[in-house]
Design an enzyme around this catalytic site. Structure first.
Site, mmCIF file in Angstrom:
data_model
loop_
_atom_site.group_PDB
_atom_site.id
_atom_site.type_symbol
_atom_site.label_atom_id
_atom_site.label_comp_id
_atom_site.label_asym_id
_atom_site.label_seq_id
_atom_site.Cartn_x
_atom_site.Cartn_y
_atom_site.Cartn_z
ATOM 1 N NE ARG A 225 -2.472 -29.040 -0.297
ATOM 2 C CZ ARG A 225 -2.948 -29.642 -1.383
ATOM 3 N NH1 ARG A 225 -2.142 -30.314 -2.185
ATOM 4 N NH2 ARG A 225 -4.223 -29.550 -1.706
ATOM 5 C CG HIS A 273 -0.027 -28.461 -7.094
ATOM 6 N ND1 HIS A 273 -0.292 -27.766 -5.938
ATOM 7 C CD2 HIS A 273 -0.836 -29.564 -7.039
ATOM 8 C CE1 HIS A 273 -1.204 -28.404 -5.229
ATOM 9 N NE2 HIS A 273 -1.562 -29.501 -5.889
HETATM 10 P P1 NAP Z 1 -7.077 -38.842 3.071
HETATM 11 O O1 NAP Z 1 -7.832 -39.949 2.436
HETATM 12 O O2 NAP Z 1 -7.759 -37.976 4.071
HETATM 13 O O3 NAP Z 1 -5.791 -39.517 3.746
HETATM 14 C C1 NAP Z 1 -4.972 -38.811 4.623
HETATM 15 C C2 NAP Z 1 -4.053 -39.797 5.315
HETATM 16 O O4 NAP Z 1 -3.150 -39.065 6.138
HETATM 17 C C3 NAP Z 1 -4.806 -40.765 6.229
HETATM 18 O O5 NAP Z 1 -4.198 -42.035 6.187
HETATM 19 C C4 NAP Z 1 -4.591 -40.138 7.607
HETATM 20 O O6 NAP Z 1 -4.608 -41.040 8.693
HETATM 21 C C5 NAP Z 1 -3.195 -39.597 7.448
HETATM 22 N N1 NAP Z 1 -2.924 -38.561 8.451
HETATM 23 C C6 NAP Z 1 -3.538 -37.376 8.623
HETATM 24 N N2 NAP Z 1 -3.020 -36.734 9.689
HETATM 25 C C7 NAP Z 1 -2.072 -37.549 10.188
HETATM 26 C C8 NAP Z 1 -1.196 -37.449 11.288
HETATM 27 N N3 NAP Z 1 -1.188 -36.378 12.095
HETATM 28 N N4 NAP Z 1 -0.358 -38.473 11.536
HETATM 29 C C9 NAP Z 1 -0.361 -39.565 10.739
HETATM 30 N N5 NAP Z 1 -1.163 -39.726 9.676
HETATM 31 C C10 NAP Z 1 -2.012 -38.712 9.399
HETATM 32 O O7 NAP Z 1 -6.460 -37.854 1.983
HETATM 33 P P2 NAP Z 1 -6.110 -38.172 0.455
HETATM 34 O O8 NAP Z 1 -7.316 -38.057 -0.381
HETATM 35 O O9 NAP Z 1 -5.318 -39.432 0.416
HETATM 36 O O10 NAP Z 1 -5.173 -36.924 0.106
HETATM 37 C C11 NAP Z 1 -3.949 -36.701 0.792
HETATM 38 C C12 NAP Z 1 -3.375 -35.350 0.398
HETATM 39 O O11 NAP Z 1 -2.825 -35.403 -0.924
HETATM 40 C C13 NAP Z 1 -4.370 -34.196 0.302
HETATM 41 O O12 NAP Z 1 -4.688 -33.696 1.579
HETATM 42 C C14 NAP Z 1 -3.610 -33.186 -0.532
HETATM 43 O O13 NAP Z 1 -2.829 -32.379 0.323
HETATM 44 C C15 NAP Z 1 -2.671 -34.060 -1.380
HETATM 45 N N6 NAP Z 1 -3.022 -34.009 -2.828
HETATM 46 C C16 NAP Z 1 -2.087 -33.537 -3.708
HETATM 47 C C17 NAP Z 1 -2.365 -33.500 -5.072
HETATM 48 C C18 NAP Z 1 -1.332 -33.026 -6.060
HETATM 49 O O14 NAP Z 1 -1.632 -32.877 -7.247
HETATM 50 N N7 NAP Z 1 -0.102 -32.801 -5.651
HETATM 51 C C19 NAP Z 1 -3.601 -33.940 -5.544
HETATM 52 C C20 NAP Z 1 -4.522 -34.417 -4.623
HETATM 53 C C21 NAP Z 1 -4.222 -34.446 -3.267
HETATM 54 P P3 NAP Z 1 -5.963 -41.859 9.076
HETATM 55 O O15 NAP Z 1 -6.118 -42.873 7.948
HETATM 56 O O16 NAP Z 1 -5.614 -42.494 10.366
HETATM 57 O O17 NAP Z 1 -7.060 -40.848 9.124
#
Ligand code: NAP
Length: 310
Positions: A225, A273
């Site tokens: 993000r 994006h």
């Molecule tokens: P997810 O499964 O919820 O994984 C989030 C990761 O971030 C987890 O490992 C979490 O830690 C970690 N995290 C969250 N807060 C943290 C903090 N304060 N300090 C350290 N680590 C932290 O999410 P996801 O499905 O992988 O998606 C991640 C992000 O990708 C989405 O939220 C979105 O913003 C982005 N995204 C972008 C696109 C694009 O096209 N550009 C598409 C899809 C998604 P824990 O494992 O300990 O909970």
């Protein structure tokens, strides 16, 4: 009893989702009426995207859960009218797309491809890139998407560090967490990939202090993000050479305003994006499975912790 399921995401997406959702609901054995419009008090489940016209959930008095079509939920976690469970999207198609995008951009920088693609003076600069094993990559955010990307990069030979909020374990990956772990994760990162959600804790995580922790000349790849990064600090780091290149897919304001410095800096690649998106066929199965779980009294998969913000 028939379940009333409202498709409350962008109406332009309805033609792509209608058949996959109907098929997946049937496969789960659910008797469902799926539509783009219902009287609010009749809706049992809502397939949702934060771009939806629905901003006030209060009239949806029968609502049992909201199934988000996007992985990112920062646009809905703060909605105080939403008082039922919210599931974010974990979709094999979305994950595969992200793995391909991240791998492609990491390999571009690792191999120094630009020098050969744009070589206007036909120079013969013979300099082979190092092997992947000599190029440490750090992924901040080691969840559904980060871990899948990390596994692919590890399989190619890159030494991968994955950083998350809680401790974790993954074979062949250096797993770090917390504030101390962040410093270690940054200090070795020749290529840094951001796959964190946007929350109160992660906003501006990449500021002047953390960017200075990276090895000089590190590359930043951000499909997470835009607001994870302090734009001004990144521009300074790109100008000083602390960061040699940034590939940015997400921005504080999208579309990225025409006058933004990211468009004109020679060492920034802007992608609009496009890193990945939810794929209707595979995502429909995730949604239908979650509705079936809710009907069976089981907890939703990929449940959002509203206090945590993701
Ligand atoms: P997810 O499964 O919820 O994984 C989030 C990761 O971030 C987890 O490992 C979490 O830690 C970690 N995290 C969250 N807060 C943290 C903090 N304060 N300090 C350290 N680590 C932290 O999410 P996801 O499905 O992988 O998606 C991640 C992000 O990708 C989405 O939220 C979105 O913003 C982005 N995204 C972008 C696109 C694009 O096209 N550009 C598409 C899809 C998604 P824990 O494992 O300990 O909970």
């Amino acid at each position: 009893m028939t379940l009333n399921i409202l498709f409350a995401a962008a109406q332009a997406d309805w033609p792509d989702y209608e058949t996959p959702l109907r098929d997946a609901l049937k496969t789960e054995g659910l008797d469902a009426d799926l539509r783009t419009s219902f009287a609010p008090e009749l809706v049992d489940y809502m397939v949702y995207a934060p771009s939806s016209e629905v901003k006030d959930f209060a009239p949806y008095t029968r609502l049992k859960a909201v199934l988000n079509l996007w992985a990112g939920v920062e646009g809905v976690t703060g909605n105080e009218t939403l008082n039922v469970p919210l599931a974010r999207m974990v979709d094999p198609g979305l994950t595969q797309g992200m793995v391909e995008w991240v791998t492609g951009h990491v390999l571009r920088h690792h191999l120094g491809m630009d020098a050969h693609i744009v070589n206007l003076d036909h120079s013969w600069h013979h300099c082979a890139p190092p092997l992947a094993q000599d190029r440490p990559v750090t992924i901040l955010g080691y969840g559904a998407l980060g871990a899948a990307c990390g596994e692919m990069l590890r399989s190619l030979g890159f030494p991968v560090t994955g950083w998350s909020r809680r401790p974790g374990d993954a074979p062949g990956i250096r797993r770090l967490h917390g504030a101390d772990g962040l410093i270690q994760a940054l200090e070795t990162a020749e290529i840094l990939v951001l796959l964190l959600p946007l929350t109160g804790d992660t906003e501006n995580l990449l500021d002047a202090t953390s960017l200075a922790r990276l090895p000089k000349g590190a590359v930043l790849v951000n499909p997470g993000r835009g607001a994870l990064i302090d734009d001004g600090a990144l521009i300074d780091a790109l100008t000083s050479g602390q960061i040699s290149h940034a590939t940015l897919d997400v921005f504080r304001t999208e579309p990225l305003p025409k006058e933004h410095a990211f468009w004109s800096l020679p060492n920034v690649t802007v992608t609009p994006h496009v890193a990945s998106e939810t794929r209707p066929r595979t995502a429909a199965r995730t949604i239908a499975e979650n509705i079936r779980r809710a009907e069976d009294g089981q907890p939703l998969k990929h449940l959002v912790d509203r206090a945590r913000g993701y």
